[in-house]
Design a protein around this motif. Structure first.
Motif, PDB file in Angstrom:
ATOM      1  N   PRO A  37     -26.573  14.847 -15.040  1.00  0.00           N
ATOM      2  CA  PRO A  37     -25.382  14.627 -15.862  1.00  0.00           C
ATOM      3  C   PRO A  37     -24.062  14.934 -15.167  1.00  0.00           C
ATOM      4  CG  PRO A  37     -26.628  16.543 -16.613  1.00  0.00           C
ATOM      5  CD  PRO A  37     -27.502  15.830 -15.637  1.00  0.00           C
ATOM      6  N   ALA A  38     -24.049  15.784 -14.146  1.00  0.00           N
ATOM      7  CA  ALA A  38     -22.801  16.126 -13.465  1.00  0.00           C
ATOM      8  C   ALA A  38     -22.438  15.138 -12.368  1.00  0.00           C
ATOM      9  CB  ALA A  38     -22.879  17.534 -12.884  1.00  0.00           C
ATOM     10  N   GLY A  70     -13.278  10.289 -22.214  1.00  0.00           N
ATOM     11  CA  GLY A  70     -14.312   9.313 -21.917  1.00  0.00           C
ATOM     12  C   GLY A  70     -15.686   9.878 -22.221  1.00  0.00           C
ATOM     13  N   ALA A  71     -16.620   9.700 -21.319  1.00  0.00           N
ATOM     14  CA  ALA A  71     -17.963  10.258 -21.476  1.00  0.00           C
ATOM     15  C   ALA A  71     -18.076  11.651 -20.879  1.00  0.00           C
ATOM     16  CB  ALA A  71     -18.997   9.335 -20.839  1.00  0.00           C
ATOM     17  N   GLY A  72     -16.963  12.268 -20.536  1.00  0.00           N
ATOM     18  CA  GLY A  72     -16.960  13.633 -20.024  1.00  0.00           C
ATOM     19  C   GLY A  72     -17.333  13.756 -18.558  1.00  0.00           C
ATOM     20  N   SER A  73     -17.341  12.634 -17.825  1.00  0.00           N
ATOM     21  CA  SER A  73     -17.810  12.656 -16.433  1.00  0.00           C
ATOM     22  C   SER A  73     -16.986  13.583 -15.557  1.00  0.00           C
ATOM     23  CB  SER A  73     -17.785  11.236 -15.851  1.00  0.00           C
ATOM     24  OG  SER A  73     -18.568  10.358 -16.621  1.00  0.00           O
ATOM     25  N   GLY A  97     -16.933  14.499 -30.359  1.00  0.00           N
ATOM     26  CA  GLY A  97     -18.227  14.736 -30.990  1.00  0.00           C
ATOM     27  C   GLY A  97     -19.356  14.009 -30.287  1.00  0.00           C
ATOM     28  N   MET A  98     -19.109  12.768 -29.874  1.00  0.00           N
ATOM     29  CA  MET A  98     -20.121  11.979 -29.171  1.00  0.00           C
ATOM     30  C   MET A  98     -20.496  12.644 -27.842  1.00  0.00           C
ATOM     31  SD  MET A  98     -21.881   9.066 -29.393  1.00  0.00           S
ATOM     32  CE  MET A  98     -21.028   7.725 -30.242  1.00  0.00           C
ATOM     33  N   CYS A  99     -19.488  13.165 -27.136  1.00  0.00           N
ATOM     34  CA  CYS A  99     -19.766  13.806 -25.846  1.00  0.00           C
ATOM     35  C   CYS A  99     -20.608  15.060 -26.019  1.00  0.00           C
ATOM     36  CB  CYS A  99     -18.460  14.133 -25.131  1.00  0.00           C
ATOM     37  SG  CYS A  99     -17.682  12.700 -24.351  1.00  0.00           S
ATOM     38  N   LEU A 105     -21.931  17.622 -22.862  1.00  0.00           N
ATOM     39  CA  LEU A 105     -20.659  18.258 -22.552  1.00  0.00           C
ATOM     40  C   LEU A 105     -20.839  19.765 -22.529  1.00  0.00           C
ATOM     41  CD1 LEU A 105     -17.855  17.057 -22.010  1.00  0.00           C
ATOM     42  CD2 LEU A 105     -17.233  17.714 -24.332  1.00  0.00           C
ATOM     43  N   PRO A 106     -20.572  20.417 -21.407  1.00  0.00           N
ATOM     44  CA  PRO A 106     -20.818  21.863 -21.323  1.00  0.00           C
ATOM     45  C   PRO A 106     -19.908  22.652 -22.254  1.00  0.00           C
ATOM     46  CG  PRO A 106     -20.530  20.882 -19.134  1.00  0.00           C
ATOM     47  CD  PRO A 106     -20.072  19.865 -20.128  1.00  0.00           C
ATOM     48  N   ARG A 107     -20.447  23.662 -22.856  1.00  0.00           N
ATOM     49  CA  ARG A 107     -19.637  24.602 -23.638  1.00  0.00           C
ATOM     50  C   ARG A 107     -19.376  25.814 -22.748  1.00  0.00           C
ATOM     51  NH1 ARG A 107     -19.225  23.049 -28.899  1.00  0.00           N
ATOM     52  NH2 ARG A 107     -20.737  21.505 -29.665  1.00  0.00           N
ATOM     53  N   SER A 108     -18.358  25.669 -21.934  1.00  0.00           N
ATOM     54  CA  SER A 108     -18.041  26.676 -20.924  1.00  0.00           C
ATOM     55  C   SER A 108     -16.754  27.403 -21.290  1.00  0.00           C
ATOM     56  CB  SER A 108     -17.879  26.000 -19.556  1.00  0.00           C
ATOM     57  OG  SER A 108     -17.270  26.864 -18.628  1.00  0.00           O
ATOM     58  N   PRO A 109     -16.675  28.708 -20.997  1.00  0.00           N
ATOM     59  CA  PRO A 109     -15.403  29.411 -21.224  1.00  0.00           C
ATOM     60  C   PRO A 109     -14.279  28.879 -20.343  1.00  0.00           C
ATOM     61  CG  PRO A 109     -16.955  30.797 -20.024  1.00  0.00           C
ATOM     62  CD  PRO A 109     -17.725  29.602 -20.485  1.00  0.00           C
TER      63      PRO A 109
END
Length: 253
Positions: A37-38, A70-73, A97-99, A105-109
């Motif tokens: 994904p990354a 976008g798609a979070g790329s 929401g879609m990402c 989509l990472p939930r990163s601090p």
């Protein structure tokens, strides 16, 4: 490409292990390789990282900004490959929401996402002077040129960069919007602009510079490119040669 209109409803498609984001049309708004994904799947998204040629080792204090999710790329790549805080601005809550639901989509601090109009967000004086790199990819479902393209918008983009900041912008090279955008970017950035060649898909990435990093020698740029290519897996040496060729053409005019 990333949507900027709240009535754009995101849709998905998949082919050969790649998941694509659309806005109800055939236009691809982003892509993710499901097993990696990354990874930056689309060539133009790789080019949007060409600012690394001029800041090859971004430090944690070098904040990054992305206008258009976008798609979070770009967000996934920056979070994996750098230690920087990444601020993303996306107008469409459905895209966010879609990402989260389908594009890992990472939930990163280190990741902050504002649901806001990018044109308004860059006007906020609290953002001025904060970012080492700004990646701008603002398209709606119709993909008829960027939805934010005024001189004032690009002046505000320059204002949010730090003293050595760099902006990359995704444009359509053969589209009528191209000259308008290039003219405004050049005026906003005092002519400190380089272009990568147009891609087969029509995308053309522009680099604009606030500080003095554009003044490095050809040897310095090629050395940095080798470093970026080895560390990030991006075709940086090709980019460096293409940028040097463009710079020579500008000097010859």
């Amino acid at each position: 490409m990333a949507g900027e209109q709240g009535d754009d409803s995101p849709t998905l498609s998949e082919s050969e292990g790649i998941r694509y984001l659309h806005f109800g049309t055939e236009w691809i708004q982003g892509a993710m390789r499901i097993r990696k994904p990354a990874e930056l799947v689309l060539a133009y998204t790789q080019q949007m990282m060409a600012w690394l040629l001029f800041t090859p080792d971004p430090k944690p204090e070098h904040k990054l900004a992305i206008l258009g999710l976008g798609a979070g790329s770009l967000l996934r790549f920056c979070l994996k490959q750098t230690d920087s805080q990444v601020q993303t601005v996306e107008w469409n809550p459905s895209v966010i929401g879609m990402c989260h639901a389908f594009f890992r989509l990472p939930r990163s601090p280190r990741s902050l996402i504002d649901q806001a109009d990018a044109g308004v967000w860059v006007q906020d004086s609290d953002q001025h002077g904060q970012y080492r790199a700004l990646m701008v990819d603002l398209y709606d479902a119709h993909a008829e040129g960027p939805v934010r393209d005024s001189l004032e918008f690009y002046q505000d983009c320059r204002a949010i960069l730090d003293d050595e900041g760099i902006m990359t912008v995704n444009l359509f090279g053969a589209h009528p919007s191209f000259k308008h955008n290039i003219d405004n970017i050049r005026e906003a950035f005092n002519g400190k602009v380089l272009l990568l060649p147009e891609m087969d898909e029509g995308n053309q990435v522009v680099l604009a510079f606030k500080g003095s990093t554009l003044e490095m020698t050809a040897g310095e740029l090629l050395n940095r490119a080798e470093h970026v290519q080895a560390d990030y897996g991006l075709p940086a040496t090709r980019w460096a040669r293409e940028l040097l060729s463009f710079r020579r053409q500008m000097l010859d005019q």
